[in-house]
Design an enzyme around this catalytic site. Structure first.
Site, PDB file in Angstrom:
ATOM      1  N   GLY A  64       0.833  -1.195   0.000  1.00  0.00           N
ATOM      2  CA  GLY A  64       0.000   0.000   0.000  1.00  0.00           C
ATOM      3  C   GLY A  64       0.867   1.244   0.000  1.00  0.00           C
ATOM      4  N   GLN A  69       2.908  10.081   1.302  1.00  0.00           N
ATOM      5  CA  GLN A  69       4.226   9.425   1.333  1.00  0.00           C
ATOM      6  C   GLN A  69       5.105   9.833   0.145  1.00  0.00           C
ATOM      7  OE1 GLN A  69       2.365   5.367   2.146  1.00  0.00           O
ATOM      8  NE2 GLN A  69       4.290   5.211   3.261  1.00  0.00           N
ATOM      9  N   CYS A 112       6.079  -0.038   7.318  1.00  0.00           N
ATOM     10  CA  CYS A 112       5.665   1.114   6.519  1.00  0.00           C
ATOM     11  C   CYS A 112       6.856   1.554   5.667  1.00  0.00           C
ATOM     12  CB  CYS A 112       5.226   2.243   7.446  1.00  0.00           C
ATOM     13  SG  CYS A 112       4.694   3.712   6.559  1.00  0.00           S
ATOM     14  N   LEU A 113       6.588   1.849   4.392  1.00  0.00           N
ATOM     15  CA  LEU A 113       7.681   2.265   3.498  1.00  0.00           C
ATOM     16  C   LEU A 113       8.316   3.574   3.972  1.00  0.00           C
ATOM     17  CD1 LEU A 113       6.036   1.429   0.049  1.00  0.00           C
ATOM     18  CD2 LEU A 113       7.869   0.171   1.190  1.00  0.00           C
ATOM     19  N   HIS A 154      -4.406   1.222   7.705  1.00  0.00           N
ATOM     20  CA  HIS A 154      -3.049   1.802   7.762  1.00  0.00           C
ATOM     21  C   HIS A 154      -2.933   2.979   6.782  1.00  0.00           C
ATOM     22  CE1 HIS A 154       1.535   1.183   7.889  1.00  0.00           C
ATOM     23  NE2 HIS A 154       1.356   2.028   6.888  1.00  0.00           N
TER      24      HIS A 154
HETATM   25 CO    CO Z   1       2.650   3.247   5.701  1.00  0.00          CO
END
Ligand code: CO
Length: 190
Positions: A64, A69, A112-113, A154
């Site tokens: 995701g 981001q 998480c990236l 998330h």
């Molecule tokens: Co994330």
């Protein structure tokens, strides 16, 4: 032999140039901690943004990715929680809302990236009933379970400036934040 390699390299460079893999912002970048704005215009900009998100998510091997981001505070995210033996199944989710959550919770080791190297067990409602808009602005209703549900929640958190570490107990959160600071210092040295 060398000619063939050269040809493959050209094809590779061409394909890469067609893709728009964006830089993923890392915690504690302030754009990750801000609430994102609703999307009202379903135009070419949003279509381009969604394909940037998809390219960037697959390039980073993520399940995701939310617009903040990649530095854009708009309420859109993409997700694909299909298993490796399944076909790709990417969902584009715009202006999402959760209409109902199950009483039952399930727990996943989330990552998480934007917070590389950290995974923590997070408990969230197992099933969510959701409503969102697609690329054409058409309302979509869906029910997500297990990993899809975790991922939806998330990513929706990202649109509200919230990260998965915000679900941890305060002491645990401090430990994780310290670990993040140390690893970002290390990265700067390299
Ligand atoms: Co994330």
């Amino acid at each position: 032999m060398y000619k063939k390699l050269f040809y493959f390299r050209l094809v590779y460079i061409y394909l890469k140039s067609k893709m728009a893999v964006k830089k993923i912002l890392l915690y504690p970048n302030p754009l990750l901690l801000r609430a994102s704005a609703r999307i009202d215009a379903f135009d070419e900009n949003i279509a381009n943004l969604s394909s940037d998100l998809i390219d960037t998510m697959y390039d980073a091997d993520g399940v995701g990715l939310a617009a903040p981001q990649i530095g854009i505070n708009k309420r859109i995210f993409v997700m694909d929680c299909s298993r490796e033996d399944e076909k790709k199944d990417c969902r584009i989710v715009i202006n999402p809302q959760i209409e109902h959550v199950s009483e039952e919770f399930s727990s996943y080791k989330e990552g998480c990236l934007s917070i590389p190297g950290i995974t923590e067990e997070i408990s969230r409602p197992k099933v969510v009933k959701v409503v969102y808009q697609d690329l054409n602005g058409v309302l979509q209703r869906n029910t997500y379970d297990d990993l899809w549900s975790t991922c939806f929640q998330h990513e929706l958190d990202h649109l509200n400036g919230k990260l998965f570490i915000d679900h941890l107990r305060p002491m645990k959160k401090i430990l994780v934040k310290n670990k993040m600071k140390k690893s970002s210092k290390k990265e700067k040295k390299v």
